[in-house]
Design a protein around this motif. Structure first.
Motif, mmCIF file in Angstrom:
data_model
loop_
_atom_site.group_PDB
_atom_site.id
_atom_site.type_symbol
_atom_site.label_atom_id
_atom_site.label_comp_id
_atom_site.label_asym_id
_atom_site.label_seq_id
_atom_site.Cartn_x
_atom_site.Cartn_y
_atom_site.Cartn_z
ATOM 1 N N VAL A 161 3.199 1.359 0.783
ATOM 2 C CA VAL A 161 2.190 0.432 0.400
ATOM 3 C C VAL A 161 2.160 -0.746 1.359
ATOM 4 N N GLY A 162 3.323 -1.302 1.573
ATOM 5 C CA GLY A 162 3.426 -2.333 2.681
ATOM 6 C C GLY A 162 3.065 -1.832 4.065
ATOM 7 N N ASP A 163 3.536 -0.749 4.403
ATOM 8 C CA ASP A 163 3.205 -0.417 5.630
ATOM 9 C C ASP A 163 1.739 -0.098 5.846
ATOM 10 N N LEU A 164 1.137 0.288 4.973
ATOM 11 C CA LEU A 164 -0.433 0.503 4.719
ATOM 12 C C LEU A 164 -1.063 -0.891 4.930
ATOM 13 N N VAL A 165 -0.593 -1.893 4.126
ATOM 14 C CA VAL A 165 -1.273 -3.183 4.255
ATOM 15 C C VAL A 165 -1.403 -3.632 5.809
ATOM 16 N N ALA A 166 -0.128 -3.632 6.655
ATOM 17 C CA ALA A 166 0.034 -3.932 7.798
ATOM 18 C C ALA A 166 -0.868 -3.104 8.821
ATOM 19 N N TRP A 167 -0.637 -1.885 8.561
ATOM 20 C CA TRP A 167 -1.757 -0.987 9.264
ATOM 21 C C TRP A 167 -3.242 -1.307 9.211
ATOM 22 N N LEU A 168 -3.642 -1.366 7.853
ATOM 23 C CA LEU A 168 -5.132 -1.847 7.594
ATOM 24 C C LEU A 168 -5.317 -3.188 8.406
ATOM 25 N N ARG A 169 -4.275 -4.093 8.415
ATOM 26 C CA ARG A 169 -4.761 -5.358 9.062
ATOM 27 C C ARG A 169 -5.469 -5.288 10.209
#
Lengths: 83, 158
Positions: free
Chosen positions: A29-37
């Motif tokens: 989920v943390g990787d996804l947050v960084a990717w979505l930014r």
């Protein structure tokens, strides 16, 4: 995979939900947050580091180190204010 | 054990009657009703009156979260009946938002479990309030007092 946003995050991102095809390196989920930014200025603002928000995978609240494997819907939302 | 999320208002008397008529082992029923209160919020030099709020939720997750909270209450106290009705959509000052009713053979369990359900649903169920003021719309922030109220019940687990 579907990503959904709620309350003020929905307005800041600009869409209530979106379909995303994730690269292999996005594992949690943390990787996804960084990717979505990187998708837009709205995403970067809503998902900024230090901003207070939570996440759910398939409608269950999860910590940010949870793996995304098998997830069909990931949601991001501000702290709950019901009742 | 009933959980409902709806736009429509609820009739407190009818809801309570339905709960207690169906179960004669209830000796005490504790009821909480949450309302939209008329409020004034201060921001710098401006004072805003809150005329109404809109409750958003996460359909599917909300019901699941409320059922989990209800199951937790049932595991902690000897309960005969519980009811949670939470409204969503636009609600004006004075409107009912939430009804929590808990029936038990004895009053102490009913009072405690009712308070527990309200504390936990405020912090663990996915609802968000958007306030309408003459100056515009504003999302309600989380209250530290609510977090503290919910946390007292965590300590009891140990």
């Amino acid at each position: 995979m579907k990503v959904r946003y709620f309350a003020w995050m929905k307005r800041t991102v600009g869409v209530p939900d979106e379909e995303v095809a994730l690269p292999a390196e996005v594992k949690t989920v943390g990787d996804l947050v960084a990717w979505l930014r990187d998708r837009s200025a709205g995403h970067a603002e809503a998902l900024a580091e230090g901003s207070a928000f939570g996440a759910a995978i398939d409608r269950r609240t999860v910590p940010f180190d949870t793996p995304l494997a098998g997830a069909t819907e990931v949601a991001f939302f501000p702290p709950f204010t019901g009742g | 054990m009933v959980v409902r999320v709806q736009e429509a208002d609820f009739d407190i008397g009818a809801e309570i009657a339905a709960l207690t008529d169906a179960n004669k082992r209830i000796g005490g029923l504790a009821v909480f009703v949450g309302l939209v209160r008329e409020m004034h919020v201060r921001e710098g030099l401006h004072r805003d009156r809150i005329d109404a709020l809109t409750l958003e939720h996460y359909p599917g997750m909300t019901e699941q979260a409320l059922e989990a909270i209800e199951a937790e209450a049932k595991a902690r106290w000897p309960l005969e009946a519980t009811l949670i009705v939470h409204r969503v959509g636009r609600l004006e000052a004075g409107a009912r938002i939430v009804l929590v009713a808990v029936g038990s053979p004895h009053r102490e369990a009913a009072f405690e479990a009712c308070e527990f359900l309200v504390d936990w649903l405020k912090t663990k169920a996915p609802f968000w309030k958007l306030e309408e003021t003459p100056a515009g719309e504003k999302w309600v922030g989380a209250h530290h007092a609510d977090d503290a109220a919910a946390a007292r019940w965590e300590k009891k687990e140990r």
